[in-house]
Design a protein around this motif. Structure first.
Motif, PDB file in Angstrom:
ATOM      1  N   GLY A 289      -8.182   5.819   4.467  1.00  0.00           N
ATOM      2  CA  GLY A 289      -6.963   5.308   5.085  1.00  0.00           C
ATOM      3  C   GLY A 289      -6.387   4.133   4.319  1.00  0.00           C
ATOM      4  O   GLY A 289      -5.159   4.013   4.148  1.00  0.00           O
ATOM      5  N   LEU A 290      -7.269   3.253   3.826  1.00  0.00           N
ATOM      6  CA  LEU A 290      -6.802   2.123   3.014  1.00  0.00           C
ATOM      7  C   LEU A 290      -6.167   2.616   1.708  1.00  0.00           C
ATOM      8  O   LEU A 290      -5.191   2.023   1.224  1.00  0.00           O
ATOM      9  CB  LEU A 290      -7.972   1.183   2.714  1.00  0.00           C
ATOM     10  N   CYS A 291      -6.701   3.694   1.144  1.00  0.00           N
ATOM     11  CA  CYS A 291      -6.119   4.248  -0.073  1.00  0.00           C
ATOM     12  C   CYS A 291      -4.691   4.738   0.171  1.00  0.00           C
ATOM     13  O   CYS A 291      -3.830   4.614  -0.720  1.00  0.00           O
ATOM     14  CB  CYS A 291      -6.977   5.397  -0.599  1.00  0.00           C
ATOM     15  N   CYS A 292      -4.439   5.293   1.357  1.00  0.00           N
ATOM     16  CA  CYS A 292      -3.075   5.715   1.694  1.00  0.00           C
ATOM     17  C   CYS A 292      -2.107   4.542   1.580  1.00  0.00           C
ATOM     18  O   CYS A 292      -0.970   4.691   1.095  1.00  0.00           O
ATOM     19  CB  CYS A 292      -3.022   6.275   3.107  1.00  0.00           C
ATOM     20  N   LEU A 293      -2.540   3.378   2.021  1.00  0.00           N
ATOM     21  CA  LEU A 293      -1.685   2.194   2.003  1.00  0.00           C
ATOM     22  C   LEU A 293      -1.610   1.576   0.610  1.00  0.00           C
ATOM     23  O   LEU A 293      -0.533   1.151   0.171  1.00  0.00           O
ATOM     24  CB  LEU A 293      -2.214   1.164   3.008  1.00  0.00           C
ATOM     25  N   LEU A 294      -2.733   1.542  -0.097  1.00  0.00           N
ATOM     26  CA  LEU A 294      -2.758   0.956  -1.438  1.00  0.00           C
ATOM     27  C   LEU A 294      -1.952   1.768  -2.440  1.00  0.00           C
ATOM     28  O   LEU A 294      -1.540   1.245  -3.482  1.00  0.00           O
ATOM     29  CB  LEU A 294      -4.202   0.837  -1.925  1.00  0.00           C
ATOM     30  N   ALA A 295      -1.694   3.038  -2.141  1.00  0.00           N
ATOM     31  CA  ALA A 295      -0.918   3.881  -3.055  1.00  0.00           C
ATOM     32  C   ALA A 295       0.463   3.299  -3.316  1.00  0.00           C
ATOM     33  O   ALA A 295       1.040   3.507  -4.390  1.00  0.00           O
ATOM     34  CB  ALA A 295      -0.800   5.288  -2.483  1.00  0.00           C
ATOM     35  N   VAL A 296       0.999   2.568  -2.347  1.00  0.00           N
ATOM     36  CA  VAL A 296       2.320   1.947  -2.511  1.00  0.00           C
ATOM     37  C   VAL A 296       2.342   1.055  -3.748  1.00  0.00           C
ATOM     38  O   VAL A 296       3.320   1.034  -4.503  1.00  0.00           O
ATOM     39  CB  VAL A 296       2.688   1.124  -1.257  1.00  0.00           C
ATOM     40  N   VAL A 297       1.256   0.350  -3.983  1.00  0.00           N
ATOM     41  CA  VAL A 297       1.186  -0.586  -5.103  1.00  0.00           C
ATOM     42  C   VAL A 297       0.648   0.085  -6.361  1.00  0.00           C
ATOM     43  O   VAL A 297       1.233  -0.001  -7.435  1.00  0.00           O
ATOM     44  CB  VAL A 297       0.302  -1.798  -4.733  1.00  0.00           C
ATOM     45  N   VAL A 298      -0.483   0.780  -6.226  1.00  0.00           N
ATOM     46  CA  VAL A 298      -1.194   1.284  -7.403  1.00  0.00           C
ATOM     47  C   VAL A 298      -0.372   2.318  -8.171  1.00  0.00           C
ATOM     48  O   VAL A 298      -0.369   2.322  -9.413  1.00  0.00           O
ATOM     49  CB  VAL A 298      -2.550   1.889  -6.997  1.00  0.00           C
ATOM     50  N   LEU A 299       0.349   3.188  -7.479  1.00  0.00           N
ATOM     51  CA  LEU A 299       1.089   4.242  -8.163  1.00  0.00           C
ATOM     52  C   LEU A 299       2.328   3.732  -8.885  1.00  0.00           C
ATOM     53  O   LEU A 299       3.010   4.508  -9.569  1.00  0.00           O
ATOM     54  CB  LEU A 299       1.483   5.343  -7.172  1.00  0.00           C
ATOM     55  N   GLN A 300       2.601   2.436  -8.758  1.00  0.00           N
ATOM     56  CA  GLN A 300       3.739   1.866  -9.482  1.00  0.00           C
ATOM     57  C   GLN A 300       3.319   1.031 -10.685  1.00  0.00           C
ATOM     58  O   GLN A 300       4.182   0.513 -11.410  1.00  0.00           O
ATOM     59  CB  GLN A 300       4.586   0.996  -8.545  1.00  0.00           C
ATOM     60  N   VAL A 301       2.004   0.907 -10.917  1.00  0.00           N
ATOM     61  CA  VAL A 301       1.551   0.117 -12.062  1.00  0.00           C
ATOM     62  C   VAL A 301       1.620   0.980 -13.317  1.00  0.00           C
ATOM     63  O   VAL A 301       1.665   2.210 -13.255  1.00  0.00           O
ATOM     64  CB  VAL A 301       0.115  -0.398 -11.845  1.00  0.00           C
ATOM     65  N   SER A 302       1.590   0.338 -14.455  1.00  0.00           N
ATOM     66  CA  SER A 302       1.747   1.045 -15.729  1.00  0.00           C
ATOM     67  C   SER A 302       0.418   1.427 -16.370  1.00  0.00           C
ATOM     68  O   SER A 302       0.401   2.081 -17.404  1.00  0.00           O
ATOM     69  CB  SER A 302       2.545   0.176 -16.717  1.00  0.00           C
ATOM     70  N   SER A 303      -0.693   1.027 -15.755  1.00  0.00           N
ATOM     71  CA  SER A 303      -2.004   1.297 -16.336  1.00  0.00           C
ATOM     72  C   SER A 303      -2.483   2.699 -15.970  1.00  0.00           C
ATOM     73  O   SER A 303      -2.752   3.002 -14.798  1.00  0.00           O
ATOM     74  CB  SER A 303      -3.020   0.260 -15.846  1.00  0.00           C
ATOM     75  N   GLU A 304      -2.613   3.565 -16.974  1.00  0.00           N
ATOM     76  CA  GLU A 304      -3.094   4.924 -16.738  1.00  0.00           C
ATOM     77  C   GLU A 304      -4.524   4.914 -16.216  1.00  0.00           C
ATOM     78  O   GLU A 304      -4.867   5.671 -15.303  1.00  0.00           O
ATOM     79  CB  GLU A 304      -3.008   5.719 -18.036  1.00  0.00           C
ATOM     80  N   VAL A 305      -5.350   4.034 -16.771  1.00  0.00           N
ATOM     81  CA  VAL A 305      -6.749   3.957 -16.354  1.00  0.00           C
ATOM     82  C   VAL A 305      -6.857   3.564 -14.886  1.00  0.00           C
ATOM     83  O   VAL A 305      -7.625   4.164 -14.120  1.00  0.00           O
ATOM     84  CB  VAL A 305      -7.520   2.951 -17.233  1.00  0.00           C
ATOM     85  N   LEU A 306      -6.066   2.575 -14.458  1.00  0.00           N
ATOM     86  CA  LEU A 306      -6.127   2.112 -13.076  1.00  0.00           C
ATOM     87  C   LEU A 306      -5.679   3.194 -12.112  1.00  0.00           C
ATOM     88  O   LEU A 306      -6.310   3.415 -11.062  1.00  0.00           O
ATOM     89  CB  LEU A 306      -5.265   0.859 -12.899  1.00  0.00           C
ATOM     90  N   VAL A 307      -4.593   3.884 -12.444  1.00  0.00           N
ATOM     91  CA  VAL A 307      -4.086   4.940 -11.573  1.00  0.00           C
ATOM     92  C   VAL A 307      -5.116   6.059 -11.419  1.00  0.00           C
ATOM     93  O   VAL A 307      -5.413   6.507 -10.305  1.00  0.00           O
ATOM     94  CB  VAL A 307      -2.754   5.509 -12.116  1.00  0.00           C
ATOM     95  N   LEU A 308      -5.683   6.506 -12.521  1.00  0.00           N
ATOM     96  CA  LEU A 308      -6.657   7.599 -12.459  1.00  0.00           C
ATOM     97  C   LEU A 308      -7.939   7.180 -11.747  1.00  0.00           C
ATOM     98  O   LEU A 308      -8.512   7.957 -10.962  1.00  0.00           O
ATOM     99  CB  LEU A 308      -6.976   8.096 -13.866  1.00  0.00           C
ATOM    100  N   LEU A 309      -8.391   5.951 -11.983  1.00  0.00           N
ATOM    101  CA  LEU A 309      -9.588   5.461 -11.298  1.00  0.00           C
ATOM    102  C   LEU A 309      -9.349   5.370  -9.798  1.00  0.00           C
ATOM    103  O   LEU A 309     -10.217   5.748  -8.986  1.00  0.00           O
ATOM    104  CB  LEU A 309      -9.981   4.088 -11.856  1.00  0.00           C
ATOM    105  N   PHE A 310      -8.170   4.906  -9.413  1.00  0.00           N
ATOM    106  CA  PHE A 310      -7.816   4.826  -7.997  1.00  0.00           C
ATOM    107  C   PHE A 310      -7.815   6.221  -7.354  1.00  0.00           C
ATOM    108  O   PHE A 310      -8.381   6.425  -6.263  1.00  0.00           O
ATOM    109  CB  PHE A 310      -6.442   4.178  -7.843  1.00  0.00           C
ATOM    110  N   LEU A 311      -7.198   7.193  -8.015  1.00  0.00           N
ATOM    111  CA  LEU A 311      -7.127   8.541  -7.461  1.00  0.00           C
ATOM    112  C   LEU A 311      -8.503   9.191  -7.380  1.00  0.00           C
ATOM    113  O   LEU A 311      -8.806   9.921  -6.430  1.00  0.00           O
ATOM    114  CB  LEU A 311      -6.185   9.398  -8.304  1.00  0.00           C
TER     115      LEU A 311
END
Length: 395
Positions: A289-311
């Motif tokens: 559930g927290l990931c649903c909310l954090l997606a607002v921020v993480v999916l807008q960052v420019s770091s490919e590594v961070l986005v993939l690690l988050f997903l």
């Protein structure tokens, strides 16, 4: 009865897991060959959506039918698994001669979904017949196998062209048939399998009289609101957040994100032996559930590594609570109606996924993914409210 996980023959759990994976591979065979079917039948995108949803609708109809007549509790679950696997394999193979007839293919995919109702929940009932204290771990392996099956078509798409689509369908059919035979021949009825229930029209609702069962079921419904919708749109989300990736890379990462759920399922199963299924399910649902909310921020960052690690992390926890929620459902249901109770809860849960998927599809035509993914948090939030009283439930 003193039988526990340590006294169960070593062949039982691997046989159930492999058979479950083989049987449920029918679910995603159509998705793996959708581009080829589109070319053969000259389909528009709207028709592809029908093909994708046909299995879901068939599964809902099948689970409702099986639950209403208490079929999983009135005949041998091993025999039911075998018959549904063989018939499902046949329905899948019949797509080949009807590949240019959209109506025929839709009916076959719907029939396949209907027959899967005698495979997925019935496999869990078979496991419940063998395991008591170790049920959370056993179902963790079972759902982990299903998660890998869900991800498998994306892996095939990543290496497109390795296996001709007609051969792929036949291979999946052969695999499903072999899984049904393996379940029937290698897994006898377990010591916890209760005497078959008589048919009563209210059997499918009887379990809901129990407050603990209702809480477990509501937790499962909240989990399902998020799970399949995230899976359905994972390639879209990755392609949006990381437009620099090639189509093959998007498919490979989609496989990785979805398949990561198997880690959550198996790992959560082992944790449930120490902390209990209620506690493990609660924390995994909270994190997803927290990931649903954090997606607002993480999916807008420019770091490919961070986005993939988050997903990848989201992929672990979004599926990891599923086997423990099913375990809670099995443990709080009437002993003679475990199969019916599991089936009706799964049926309602998949109906919830259709609503969630359609809502998300509508919102994504108007807003970017990061803006609408928090809507998925509604399910975990409601599920957590129900599960908070089951956190200390004994495993």
């Amino acid at each position: 009865m003193t039988t526990n996980a340590s006294s169960v023959p070593g062949i039982i759990l691997p046989a159930i897991v492999v058979s479950q994976f083989a049987g449920t591979s029918l679910w995603f065979a159509g998705n793996a060959v959708l581009p080829e079917l589109q070319q053969v039948m000259h389909l528009q995108n709207e028709a592809l959506a029908l093909l994708t949803s046909a299995v879901q609708l068939g599964f809902i109809a099948g689970t409702f039918f099986f639950a209403f007549f208490s079929i999983a509790d009135r005949i041998s679950p091993r025999l039911l698994f075998l018959l549904c696997a063989l018939l499902g394999a046949g329905a899948n193979a019949l797509i080949l001669p009807l590949a240019q007839n959209l109506t025929g293919v839709l009916l076959l995919r719907t029939l396949t979904g209907f027959l899967l109702a005698g495979i997925y929940p019935v496999g869990m009932k078979i496991a419940a017949g063998w395991y008591s204290k170790g049920l959370g771990r056993a179902i963790g392996y079972l759902v982990g196998a299903l998660v890998l099956g869900t991800a498998f078509p994306h892996l095939l798409r990543a290496f497109d062209g390795v296996l001709p689509w007609r051969m792929l369908l036949l291979t999946v059919s052969a695999l499903a048939a072999a899984g049904g035979l393996a379940m029937y021949l290698l897994v006898p009825d377990g010591p916890y399998l209760k005497k078959a229930a008589r048919f009563e029209a209210y059997n499918m609702l009887l379990a809901f009289r129990n407050n603990a069962f209702r809480r477990a079921a509501l937790g499962y419904f909240g989990h399902m609101w998020e799970l399949y919708t995230l899976w359905a749109f994972t390639p879209f989300i990755i392609a949006f957040a990381l437009p620099q990736l090639a189509p093959g890379e998007v498919s490979l990462w989609s496989f990785s994100v979805i398949a990561a759920g198997a880690v959550g399922c198996v790992g959560g199963g082992y944790l449930s032996q120490r902390y209990g299924s209620g506690e493990v399910a609660f924390w995994q649902l909270l994190l997803s559930g927290l990931c649903c909310l954090l997606a607002v921020v993480v999916l807008q960052v420019s770091s490919e590594v961070l986005v993939l690690l988050f997903l990848l992390c989201w992929g672990v926890v979004v599926a990891g609570d599923s086997p423990q929620l099913s375990t809670l459902t099995a443990q709080t249901a009437p002993a003679h109606l475990v199969g019916t109770a599991l089936t009706v809860v799964i049926s309602i849960g998949f109906a919830v996924t259709i609503i969630s998927i359609q809502l998300m599809a509508f919102l994504l035509t108007r807003f970017p993914p990061y803006a609408v993914l928090p809507v998925l948090a509604i399910g975990p939030a409601l599920g957590l409210l129900s599960l908070r009283h089951l956190r200390v439930a004994k495993r």
